[in-house]
Design a protein around this motif. Structure first.
Motif, PDB file in Angstrom:
ATOM      1  N   HIS A  44      27.904  17.216  22.027  1.00 23.80           N
ATOM      2  CA  HIS A  44      28.855  18.327  22.166  1.00 23.80           C
ATOM      3  C   HIS A  44      28.281  19.464  23.010  1.00 23.80           C
ATOM      4  N   GLN A  45      27.194  19.182  23.696  1.00 26.95           N
ATOM      5  CA  GLN A  45      26.550  20.158  24.612  1.00 26.95           C
ATOM      6  C   GLN A  45      26.115  21.444  23.914  1.00 26.95           C
ATOM      7  N   HIS A  46      25.659  21.320  22.671  1.00 26.79           N
ATOM      8  CA  HIS A  46      25.128  22.487  21.970  1.00 26.79           C
ATOM      9  C   HIS A  46      23.605  22.351  21.832  1.00 26.79           C
ATOM     10  N   PRO A  47      22.891  23.478  21.902  1.00 29.36           N
ATOM     11  CA  PRO A  47      21.414  23.425  21.857  1.00 29.36           C
ATOM     12  C   PRO A  47      20.831  23.487  20.442  1.00 29.36           C
ATOM     13  N   LEU A  48      21.662  23.238  19.449  1.00 30.98           N
ATOM     14  CA  LEU A  48      21.243  23.316  18.043  1.00 30.98           C
ATOM     15  C   LEU A  48      19.925  22.572  17.811  1.00 30.98           C
ATOM     16  N   ARG A  49      19.021  23.224  17.091  1.00 29.95           N
ATOM     17  CA  ARG A  49      17.734  22.605  16.751  1.00 29.95           C
ATOM     18  C   ARG A  49      17.696  22.271  15.264  1.00 29.95           C
ATOM     19  N   CYS A  50      17.077  21.129  14.966  1.00 31.89           N
ATOM     20  CA  CYS A  50      16.952  20.655  13.594  1.00 31.89           C
ATOM     21  C   CYS A  50      15.569  20.032  13.455  1.00 31.89           C
ATOM     22  N   VAL A  51      14.826  20.443  12.429  1.00 28.52           N
ATOM     23  CA  VAL A  51      13.445  19.965  12.256  1.00 28.52           C
ATOM     24  C   VAL A  51      13.219  19.589  10.803  1.00 28.52           C
ATOM     25  N   MET A  52      12.132  18.838  10.571  1.00 24.80           N
ATOM     26  CA  MET A  52      11.722  18.543   9.190  1.00 24.80           C
ATOM     27  C   MET A  52      10.333  19.101   8.963  1.00 24.80           C
ATOM     28  N   GLU A  53      10.044  19.436   7.692  1.00 17.95           N
ATOM     29  CA  GLU A  53       8.674  19.873   7.350  1.00 17.95           C
ATOM     30  C   GLU A  53       8.343  19.428   5.939  1.00 17.95           C
ATOM     31  N   ALA A  54       7.072  19.181   5.711  1.00 18.32           N
ATOM     32  CA  ALA A  54       6.618  18.747   4.387  1.00 18.32           C
ATOM     33  C   ALA A  54       7.046  19.764   3.344  1.00 18.32           C
TER      34      ALA A  54
END
Ligand code: TYC
Length: 106
Positions: free
Chosen positions: A95-105
């Motif tokens: 959808h051409q969005h720069p959304l960031r998604c991450v994982m962390e312990a």
């Protein structure tokens, strides 16, 4: 968690086996990060679609990310968390969005 184990050998001799220590798997938070471009409505849809969160709660989480920079979407075993991150990023890029998604312990 500790579960007792007993093994039956010849006749009716009961040999106590070593205690089975059943560890829960390491858990990982999945977080959304804020940016200036992804529409708020899109972030709410992402939270509903990929994290099974209802609209009201999804809106609260989105606003927390918007105001504080990051927010937790859920906590999962490593492979589930990694899949969620990939799915969210792929959906956002479609959808051409720069959304960031991450994982962390956790
Ligand atoms: N800051 C975005 C805006 O003002 C909204 C937003 C919220 C973007 C959460 C990303 O993870 C995010 N449109």
């Amino acid at each position: 968690m500790v579960r007792s184990m007993a093994t039956r050998h010849r006749e009716d001799t009961v040999v106590e086996a070593k205690k089975a220590k059943v560890k829960s798997p390491p858990m990982f938070k999945v977080l959304l990060l804020n940016d200036d471009y992804t529409p708020m409505d899109f972030v709410v849809v992402v939270l509903q679609k990929f994290f099974s969160i209802g609209r009201e709660k999804a809106t609260q989480i989105m606003l927390k990310v918007h105001r504080e920079g990051a927010g937790v979407c859920g906590v999962y075993p490593r492979d589930v968390a990694a899949t969620k991150v990939e799915q969210v990023i792929a959906f956002a890029r479609q959808h051409q969005h720069p959304l960031r998604c991450v994982m962390e312990a956790n």
